[in-house]
Design an enzyme around this catalytic site. Sequence first.
Site, PDB file in Angstrom:
ATOM      1  N   LYS A 197       0.843  -1.207   0.000  1.00 10.53           N
ATOM      2  CA  LYS A 197       0.000   0.000   0.000  1.00 10.53           C
ATOM      3  C   LYS A 197       0.875   1.254   0.000  1.00 10.53           C
ATOM      4  O   LYS A 197       2.082   1.170   0.258  1.00 10.53           O
ATOM      5  CB  LYS A 197      -0.907  -0.016   1.234  1.00 10.53           C
ATOM      6  CG  LYS A 197      -0.154   0.011   2.563  1.00 10.53           C
ATOM      7  CD  LYS A 197      -1.072  -0.284   3.746  1.00 10.53           C
ATOM      8  CE  LYS A 197      -0.300  -0.252   5.054  1.00 10.53           C
ATOM      9  NZ  LYS A 197      -1.121  -0.736   6.187  1.00 10.53           N
ATOM     10  N   TYR A 245      14.993  29.666  10.994  1.00 11.26           N
ATOM     11  CA  TYR A 245      13.742  30.333  11.388  1.00 11.26           C
ATOM     12  C   TYR A 245      13.537  30.262  12.894  1.00 11.26           C
ATOM     13  O   TYR A 245      13.798  29.239  13.521  1.00 11.26           O
ATOM     14  CB  TYR A 245      12.554  29.627  10.729  1.00 11.26           C
ATOM     15  CG  TYR A 245      12.375  29.944   9.264  1.00 11.26           C
ATOM     16  CD1 TYR A 245      12.184  31.258   8.828  1.00 11.26           C
ATOM     17  CD2 TYR A 245      12.370  28.927   8.320  1.00 11.26           C
ATOM     18  CE1 TYR A 245      12.003  31.536   7.484  1.00 11.26           C
ATOM     19  CE2 TYR A 245      12.185  29.193   6.975  1.00 11.26           C
ATOM     20  CZ  TYR A 245      12.002  30.502   6.561  1.00 11.26           C
ATOM     21  OH  TYR A 245      11.819  30.768   5.235  1.00 11.26           O
TER      22      TYR A 245
HETATM   23  C1  PLP Z   1      -0.394  -1.664   6.887  1.00 13.13           C
HETATM   24  C2  PLP Z   1      -0.987  -2.945   7.328  1.00 13.13           C
HETATM   25  C3  PLP Z   1      -0.173  -4.099   7.458  1.00 13.13           C
HETATM   26  C4  PLP Z   1       1.330  -4.053   7.346  1.00 13.13           C
HETATM   27  O1  PLP Z   1       1.853  -3.619   8.591  1.00 13.13           O
HETATM   28  P1  PLP Z   1       3.414  -3.475   8.891  1.00 13.13           P
HETATM   29  O2  PLP Z   1       3.451  -3.037  10.306  1.00 13.13           O
HETATM   30  O3  PLP Z   1       3.929  -2.442   7.961  1.00 13.13           O
HETATM   31  O4  PLP Z   1       4.038  -4.806   8.669  1.00 13.13           O
HETATM   32  C5  PLP Z   1      -0.801  -5.305   7.717  1.00 13.13           C
HETATM   33  N1  PLP Z   1      -2.146  -5.370   7.893  1.00 13.13           N
HETATM   34  C6  PLP Z   1      -2.950  -4.282   7.810  1.00 13.13           C
HETATM   35  C7  PLP Z   1      -4.404  -4.436   8.038  1.00 13.13           C
HETATM   36  C8  PLP Z   1      -2.399  -3.040   7.548  1.00 13.13           C
HETATM   37  O5  PLP Z   1      -3.194  -1.957   7.497  1.00 13.13           O
END
Ligand code: PLP
Length: 376
Positions: free
Chosen positions: A38, A258
């Site tokens: 993702k 800044y």
């Molecule tokens: C993002 C996500 C993962 C992956 O998690 P990591 O901590 O990056 O391994 C797995 N399951 C779900 C439902 C997620 O949203």
Amino acid sequence: MNPLSNGRITIDLGALARNWQVLAARHSATSECGAVVKANAYGIGIKPAAEALFAAGARTFFVATPDEGLELRAILPKAGIYILNGLYRGSASTYAENALRPVLGSLPEVREWADFLRSSGAKADAGLHVCTGINRLGLTLSEAEEIAEAIDEYRPFSPGLIISHLACADDPDHPMNALQRDRFRHVSRLFPAARNSLANSGGILLGPDYHFALTRPGIALYGAKASKTAETPLETVVTLEARLLMVRMLKKGETIGYGARFTAPRDMRAGLVAIGYADGFLRRSGSTDDREGACFHLSGKDLPVVGRVSMDQTVIDVTHVAESELTPGMMIEVFGPNMAIDRTAERADTIGYEFLTALGRRFEREYIGRSSGVQA
Ligand SMILES: *Cc1c(COP(=O)(O)O)cnc(C)c1O
């Protein structure tokens, strides 16, 4: 390297493939290691990442949204693809036509999917998300029990996969882990024909009784820590380097950046680097007189960020680097093999995930190690 480049993001696809294989090797013969890609594969680029993971042996992929699913389907025509955010209203036929499996996360989604299967005659697979404690997506336990009891009313729908998500997988000592695992065992028994999936990266490290039939690692594949205490077996995947623009001498007592929140405690040589929060170098990485910030790295030395991070530039303390080693235009490591992304994240009060998914667009990207993973 392009002389106009502000910096470089080097992505080692061989390391990505090997990280997947090392995690997969921890699974028993009855459980499959999936891959979460993702958010553009955590910022590194979904196309090269998905191709490398598929070549390494991954066959089941997870994305968050249906448009990510469509993009991934065009890259991997044969992979199993689950959409973690579930079914977006009115788009069931798009999912089915592209073999995207929604992970149904609420009763209205289950009903809409069941109606769609009935009215269209499509034979499309879907997962079911059951909440075991994180209280984000997913049916409640009692809703899951109701569906299991009345499953005939939902036919031809029958979930192919049951998933749940751990709230505290990065903390092996947290009591939520065993509680969620035991609730999940109960839920899996309600749907004996379905496969089941509980563990993200941290969950895999909790051990085999968290693996079930399929796992969903993300962050560990991309080379960042998945656990506060358990060792994450990983190679660095992402190296971020930025261009040194100039070096200036400061007198003790002068301020930098800044808000004038950092005061030079001594005469200081300061390096101005072409990276800022617009490039994903989070503003919280900066330092003030009261708070340390992140460090960059050059030839064996950690170089502290001094003053606030601005949109396009960051200042670092290079007093202890020989002047002859500092050439404007040279690249300085922001994170990578000599400065773990997790150290940077810790100094910015965040996690590696946020730095990866924030990686900016102004830097050139180079993919290396394309075929050094073991081919499946
Ligand atoms: C993002 C996500 C993962 C992956 O998690 P990591 O901590 O990056 O391994 C797995 N399951 C779900 C439902 C997620 O949203």
